[in-house]
Write a protein that holds these residues in place. Structure first.
Motif, mmCIF file in Angstrom:
data_model
loop_
_atom_site.group_PDB
_atom_site.id
_atom_site.type_symbol
_atom_site.label_atom_id
_atom_site.label_comp_id
_atom_site.label_asym_id
_atom_site.label_seq_id
_atom_site.Cartn_x
_atom_site.Cartn_y
_atom_site.Cartn_z
ATOM 1 N N THR A 83 48.253 30.381 32.453
ATOM 2 C CA THR A 83 47.744 31.575 33.300
ATOM 3 C C THR A 83 48.916 32.552 33.113
ATOM 4 O O THR A 83 49.478 33.304 34.025
ATOM 5 C CB THR A 83 47.708 31.298 34.901
ATOM 6 N N ASN A 134 44.285 37.277 33.060
ATOM 7 C CA ASN A 134 44.530 36.092 34.008
ATOM 8 C C ASN A 134 43.368 36.445 35.158
ATOM 9 O O ASN A 134 42.945 35.481 36.047
ATOM 10 C CB ASN A 134 45.840 36.306 34.784
ATOM 11 N N ARG A 135 43.082 37.737 35.355
ATOM 12 C CA ARG A 135 41.906 37.968 36.409
ATOM 13 C C ARG A 135 40.529 37.317 36.144
ATOM 14 O O ARG A 135 39.969 36.607 37.039
ATOM 15 C CB ARG A 135 41.682 39.544 36.655
ATOM 16 N N THR A 194 47.352 31.459 44.867
ATOM 17 C CA THR A 194 48.610 31.528 44.111
ATOM 18 C C THR A 194 48.024 30.694 42.647
ATOM 19 O O THR A 194 47.714 29.585 42.874
ATOM 20 C CB THR A 194 49.791 30.714 44.740
ATOM 21 N N LYS A 195 48.239 31.520 41.565
ATOM 22 C CA LYS A 195 48.016 30.921 40.441
ATOM 23 C C LYS A 195 48.678 29.758 40.195
ATOM 24 O O LYS A 195 49.935 29.246 40.291
ATOM 25 C CB LYS A 195 48.118 32.026 39.292
ATOM 26 N N TYR A 199 45.228 25.573 34.014
ATOM 27 C CA TYR A 199 44.208 24.991 34.576
ATOM 28 C C TYR A 199 43.802 23.959 33.201
ATOM 29 O O TYR A 199 43.887 24.293 32.178
ATOM 30 C CB TYR A 199 42.842 25.812 34.631
ATOM 31 N N PHE A 215 46.751 36.099 43.705
ATOM 32 C CA PHE A 215 45.395 36.990 42.939
ATOM 33 C C PHE A 215 44.429 36.899 44.303
ATOM 34 O O PHE A 215 44.009 35.874 44.593
ATOM 35 C CB PHE A 215 44.761 36.201 41.861
ATOM 36 N N ARG A 235 44.402 21.828 38.594
ATOM 37 C CA ARG A 235 45.366 22.744 38.487
ATOM 38 C C ARG A 235 46.687 22.121 38.311
ATOM 39 O O ARG A 235 47.264 21.392 39.115
ATOM 40 C CB ARG A 235 45.476 23.597 39.877
ATOM 41 N N GLU A 255 38.436 29.650 40.000
ATOM 42 C CA GLU A 255 38.786 29.363 41.287
ATOM 43 C C GLU A 255 37.533 29.153 42.040
ATOM 44 O O GLU A 255 36.715 30.072 42.187
ATOM 45 C CB GLU A 255 39.787 30.184 42.149
ATOM 46 N N ILE A 269 40.977 33.522 36.602
ATOM 47 C CA ILE A 269 41.222 32.997 37.999
ATOM 48 C C ILE A 269 39.868 33.056 38.578
ATOM 49 O O ILE A 269 39.375 32.338 39.739
ATOM 50 C CB ILE A 269 42.739 33.609 38.996
#
Length: 579
Positions: free
Chosen positions: A471, A476-477, A391-392, A396, A332, A569, A484, A480
């Protein structure tokens, strides 16, 4: 009989007048107030079975956010609408109430679609009449000093003085919370947020900011750039409003070229991108007559409807494929930079930029000479490349103390689960190693940027009720890019976690001197690290306090949570007992 006809004509005239908007009744010089807009939509709701005015949540001004839903089949349940494979188009107005063209255009458009029985079968149209209700009450004719009408209009800031088009991630306002509720309940495939531009003078009434092509899911981006945008530009030219990309000038004037607008998730269309919704910000030109700006907005909104009707099947299929792809996506991008080596040629219709003596200062000033229109080719830089890619993780893990984070995730249709019991888990943690912070507050925050992290694998203790976010979701967008820390509009960058950046314990030097000496005797490796640092840094070698601090931070006395980002993570597919 004659008397009856006169009464009938009067009734028809009264009914027609009742449907006219304040904008029309003013000779197209005034914009509707909040109460006038809501009254107009209430009348449409009362008059037509295909219209329903709903309310959601609240705003900082103490009034709910309204949503008008236009449905040919009289179905107003978003779940039933999606099951029937209809598209949803969401139009947002008045995020900046001093830019009110969309408020007036949408009122007329909704009335005309209902009155003339023009509602499409496969598309449901949702309209937020006025988003920044607060600012719409702060009404003057002077707050936008460079704007040509209307007579009076609202103010950009809401009642907490937030610019709501910077609040889609941090959600400091109740307005933003209620908008996200609407958005995530209705899940539109296409979103339009109406605006008025600032900046250079040129010949176009309408400019356009689409969701940036390089940030959007490739399936959606391909459709938008190859099909939707060409249709929008072609059809607007046909109706007399030739359109250009938003004029984001490289220099003071557009002559040296323009760049594409990279909207991060704080903006409405940046936020919708996180949900695989194609978003647009039409920007009418501030100096054009108000009636032309409203008319251009009206026609553009109608064209959006026509395109979504035409492409309803492919738009739905693209959204489904994009959501599936996002669910399975591994890498991502979370930050982008402009590629200055890639530019397109763009035909641009502007006015000659000249200099003349200022009547204020006597010095040279810029002006645009409308007696010298031109058409020429300029450069258009519109390619952005990922500068940070993540990298996912598998999931989390979020301690339950961070309740605002959890509330926002839930609001955005993120599936969250909780640990059933206290558990030690092997995770990757970030330590914040560096970041920059603005020197003055921006939208109520001292915003961070240029974040550097040091990942460390460690076993951490988590507790019953702590949250786990996997995830493997279509959103997901959102997950993350907010969780992040290096994300452009991450929760970290908006100061949600600033408390971790300060130490809670330290030492008194005169006491710790003896402890430090004992640590060096017992730990030859620590002594070796200290001597290496002294040899490398002459300033350090002459600074007793810095050397004590070095020993402290390399000992068990140093708090392990200092600068440790609290969201861990999960990298291994560990079996967790969840509820």
């Amino acid at each position: 009989m004659k008397c009856y006809l006169i009464i009938l004509l009067l009734l028809i005239a009264m009914d027609t007048s009742a449907q006219l908007t304040p904008y029309e009744l003013s000779g197209k010089k005034e914009t509707a107030t909040y109460y006038e807009a809501i009254k107009h939509y209430e009348l449409l709701d009362k008059t037509y079975e295909q219209a329903k005015l709903l309310t959601y949540g609240n705003t900082d001004f103490g009034k709910p956010l309204h949503l008008l839903v236009l449905s040919k089949d009289k179905i107003f349940d978003p779940i039933a609408i999606r099951k029937s494979n209809k598209r949803i188009l969401l139009i947002n107005n008045g995020i900046h109430p001093g830019e009110p063209e969309g408020i007036d255009a949408s009122m007329m458009l909704a009335r005309d679609l209902l009155k003339d029985n023009l509602l499409p079968k496969d598309v449901v149209i949702c309209i937020i009449p006025v988003y920044n209700i607060d600012g719409s009450f702060n009404r003057t004719g002077t707050s936008r000093a460079n704007q040509n009408g209307p007579v009076a209009y609202g103010f950009r800031g809401n009642s907490k003085n937030y610019d709501l088009n910077r609040d889609f991630i941090k959600t400091d306002s109740k307005n933003s919370h209620s908008f996200q509720e609407i958005f995530n309940i209705w899940q539109p495939e296409i979103f339009v947020d109406t605006h008025t531009s600032n900046g250079a003078d040129y010949q176009y009434v309408m400019t356009l900011i689409p969701t940036h092509k390089d940030k959007l899911n490739p399936i959606l981006s391909g459709y938008m750039t190859k099909t939707m945008l060409p249709s929008l530009y072609t059809e607007m030219k046909k109706v007399g409003y030739e359109m250009i990309p938003y004029v984001n000038s490289v220099e003071e004037t557009p002559d040296e070229g323009i760049t594409g607008f990279l909207e991060s998730a704080r903006y409405s269309t940046g936020y919708t991108t996180l949900h695989n919704t194609i978003g647009f910000m039409p920007e009418t030109h501030m100096l054009k007559d108000y009636d032309k700006r409203v008319d251009a907005t009206y026609k553009l909104l109608q064209i959006y409807i026509d395109i979504v009707v035409r492409d309803a099947k492919v738009i739905g299929e693209n959204k489904q494929r994009a959501d599936e792809e996002t669910t399975n996506q591994v890498e991502f991008p979370i930050e982008w930079t402009l590629n200055k080596n890639v530019a397109d040629d763009l035909e641009f219709k502007g006015y000659a930029a000249k200099q003349k003596p200022s009547e204020v200062s006597g010095l040279d000033r810029l002006y645009y000479d409308r007696n010298e229109p031109y058409t020429k080719t300029i450069k258009y830089w519109n390619t952005y490349q990922p500068s940070v890619t993540i990298t996912k993780p598998i999931a989390y893990i979020i301690p339950k103390a961070w309740d605002k984070i959890i509330d926002l995730l839930k609001l955005n249709n993120v599936k969250v689960q909780q640990l059933q019991k206290d558990t030690q888990i092997d995770v990757e943690s970030y330590y914040i190693s560096d970041y920059k912070t603005v020197s003055a507050p921006f939208e109520g925050h001292y915003l961070h940027s240029s974040v550097k992290v040091s990942p460390v694998k460690q076993a951490l203790q988590f507790y019953e009720g702590d949250y786990v976010v996997y995830t493997n979701q279509p959103v997901n967008r959102y997950i993350i890019e907010t969780l992040e820390p290096q994300g452009m509009d991450s929760f970290f960058n908006w100061n949600f976690f600033d408390a971790i950046l300060g130490m809670k314990e330290h030492f008194s030097a005169y006491v710790f001197e003896d402890t430090a000496a004992e640590l060096l005797k017992k730990n030859p490796e620590l002594k070796k690290k200290l001597e290496a640092q002294k040899a490398k840094d002459s300033g350090f070698s002459k600074n007793a306090e810095a050397q004590l601090d070095f020993i402290y931070k390399n000992s068990d006395y140093y708090e392990k949570t200092h600068s440790r980002y609290p969201i861990a993570r999960l990298l291994n597919d560990t079996k967790l007992i969840l509820k």
